[in-house]
Design an enzyme around this catalytic site. Structure first.
Site, PDB file in Angstrom:
ATOM      1  N   ALA A   6       1.053  -1.073   0.063  1.00  0.00           N
ATOM      2  CA  ALA A   6      -0.058   0.139   0.145  1.00  0.00           C
ATOM      3  C   ALA A   6       0.910   1.248   0.075  1.00  0.00           C
ATOM      4  CB  ALA A   6      -0.886  -0.065   1.251  1.00  0.00           C
ATOM      5  N   ALA A  20       2.393   1.992   3.296  1.00  0.00           N
ATOM      6  CA  ALA A  20       3.547   1.321   3.764  1.00  0.00           C
ATOM      7  C   ALA A  20       4.874   1.754   3.051  1.00  0.00           C
ATOM      8  CB  ALA A  20       3.229  -0.351   3.407  1.00  0.00           C
ATOM      9  N   GLU A  21       4.606   1.926   1.893  1.00  0.00           N
ATOM     10  CA  GLU A  21       6.011   2.516   0.957  1.00  0.00           C
ATOM     11  C   GLU A  21       6.442   3.815   1.667  1.00  0.00           C
ATOM     12  OE1 GLU A  21       7.060   3.792  -3.608  1.00  0.00           O
ATOM     13  OE2 GLU A  21       4.667   3.282  -2.904  1.00  0.00           O
ATOM     14  N   GLY A  22       5.617   4.655   2.009  1.00  0.00           N
ATOM     15  CA  GLY A  22       6.096   5.664   2.826  1.00  0.00           C
ATOM     16  C   GLY A  22       6.759   5.745   4.057  1.00  0.00           C
TER      17      GLY A  22
END
Length: 435
Positions: free
Chosen positions: A141, A144-146
């Protein structure tokens, strides 16, 4: 009259026992050293060591292999072989391997979910038959990446936990934590620890790292990555002035190229249909007009949706006030094919940071453009790996007092000598024949 031989030996042994015992006592008083006890999970790689160094995979991302999903799996083969060279062969089967996909695959999943499933199946097949412990592939998502990018930066800088000069593991002040900004091809992320509560819980990510709890604000803007921005910018210019010759204010004056019109409208980020009056191929001519370029870029944002709202970035997205220092991943493509877009990319990043995220003249010095943080490459991948392998313990490192090996050996030796001397003196006293 002098001492007898028995008395001389007896006194010598008593003296030796006293000296050895006193020495052992002194060694007992030597200050112990703080040591980090192993936790019940895998210990972390020391931050800043530079030993964790991701390898780049040449070519496009896996989301580009829509016409041939099998090639998506084969595209990872070179990177996998490069990694296997660095890992001892005896450890291959014990080495956990993961695949995380981000915004490119998120867009493809929106556009064509069956193509996305085929690509995931292809990469899973290739990595599954490789001589590693493959744990699976997943679609991350945007939040989550950030968040994983934030972990990478602060792990590399040592702002989560550090070993002090006093020999203790300490948590640095929260003010030392830095925010993370990331510009990808399909999305862009902002993550930081705000100065107050996060009012929109959908933008909050919680972690427990090294015994401390962290709540970070994070948001990922899909379709605001560099590549998607450039496509949306072109479509916006086409829609505003439909003609066979498109004048592009962000291209260098005199630059001219021909672009296929159809592919521009294939992205899920584009919500328009091509004008029927235009040919399949479009001639684009640069005018080199920075002012007009910025005006066209601003059309990609919905700034009016934040009017009347205090904590709002753009497109109606909640964002608390900026806080702390920020690291931005710097990239240097070094390829001629990117040159035409440098002006648009630079002005877009400036617009995003200033008008989008709200950086001002006062907060601008808090931005740093870096390739690495503390010797590790900036990006979400390292944070993702650290999280999955448990290489950042949830609990604080355990402390214990211990002495060095040399001191311990010396203490044991002198204690043994003292014991031998005492036993020897007793034996002399009991069994030596009287003179």
């Amino acid at each position: 009259m002098g001492l007898s031989r028995k008395e001389q030996v007896f006194l010598a042994l008593l003296g030796a026992s006293g000296v050895s015992g006193l020495t052992a006592l002194i060694l007992l008083l030597v200050e112990a050293t703080s040591v980090l006890l192993p936790t019940d999970i895998k210990p972390s790689q020391p931050a800043g060591s530079g030993a964790l160094s991701p390898a780049a995979v040449p070519g496009p991302g896996i989301s580009s292999y829509t016409s041939n999903a099998a090639q998506a799996g084969e595209s990872l083969q070179g990177c996998l072989e490069e990694a296997l060279v660095l890992i001892p062969e005896a450890q291959h089967r014990k080495t956990p391997t993961f695949l995380g996909a981000t915004a490119g695959m998120r867009l493809l999943s929106r556009k064509n979910s069956s193509q996305a499933r085929d690509i995931f199946a292809a990469v899973t097949q290739v990595l599954g038959r490789s001589p590693v412990d493959f744990w699976g592939a997943e679609l991350l998502a945007g939040q989550a990446e950030g968040a994983f990018g934030w972990i990478t930066v602060n792990y590399g800088l040592g702002t989560l936990v550090k070993y002090s000069f006093t020999g203790e593991w300490i948590q640095p002040p929260e003010e030392m934590l830095v925010g993370a900004l990331d510009m990808g091809g399909a999305s862009t992320q902002i993550t930081f620890v705000p100065g107050g509560p996060i009012l929109d819980k959908s933008t909050q990510a919680d972690f427990r790292l090294y015994g401390s709890d962290y709540s970070v604000y994070t948001h990922s803007y899909l379709c605001f990555g560099r590549d998607q921005m450039l496509s949306r910018l072109l479509v916006g210019l086409v829609q505003s002035r439909p003609a066979a010759l498109l004048r592009h204010p962000c291209y260098l004056s005199g630059y001219q190229t021909t672009l296929a019109l159809g592919p521009l409208y294939e992205s899920p980020c584009v919500h328009a249909t091509p004008p029927l009056s235009l040919p399949q191929n479009l001639t684009v001519e640069g005018t080199g007009n920075p002012g007009a370029c910025v005006s066209a870029i601003r059309e990609l944002f919905n700034f009016s949706s934040c009017q009347g709202q205090e904590d709002c970035a753009f497109d109606g997205v909640y964002q608390p006030p900026l806080r702390g220092q920020f690291y931005v991943e710097a990239s240097y493509p070094g390829q001629d094919r990117w040159l035409r877009d440098y002006c648009a990319s630079g002005l877009y990043i400036l617009t995003l940071l200033h008008e989008g995220y709200g950086f001002s003249e006062e907060t601008w010095p808090s931005l740093e453009f870096r390739k690495q943080a503390g010797g590790v490459d900036i990006g979400w991948t390292l944070g993702y790996m650290l999280n999955l392998t448990g290489m950042i313990p949830a609990d604080a490192p355990a402390q214990w007092r211990a002495e060095s090996y040399g001191v311990w050996v010396a203490k044991v030796v002198f204690m043994v000598l003292a014991l031998v001397a005492v036993v020897g003196a007793a034996l002399v006293q009991l069994f030596w024949l009287q003179d």
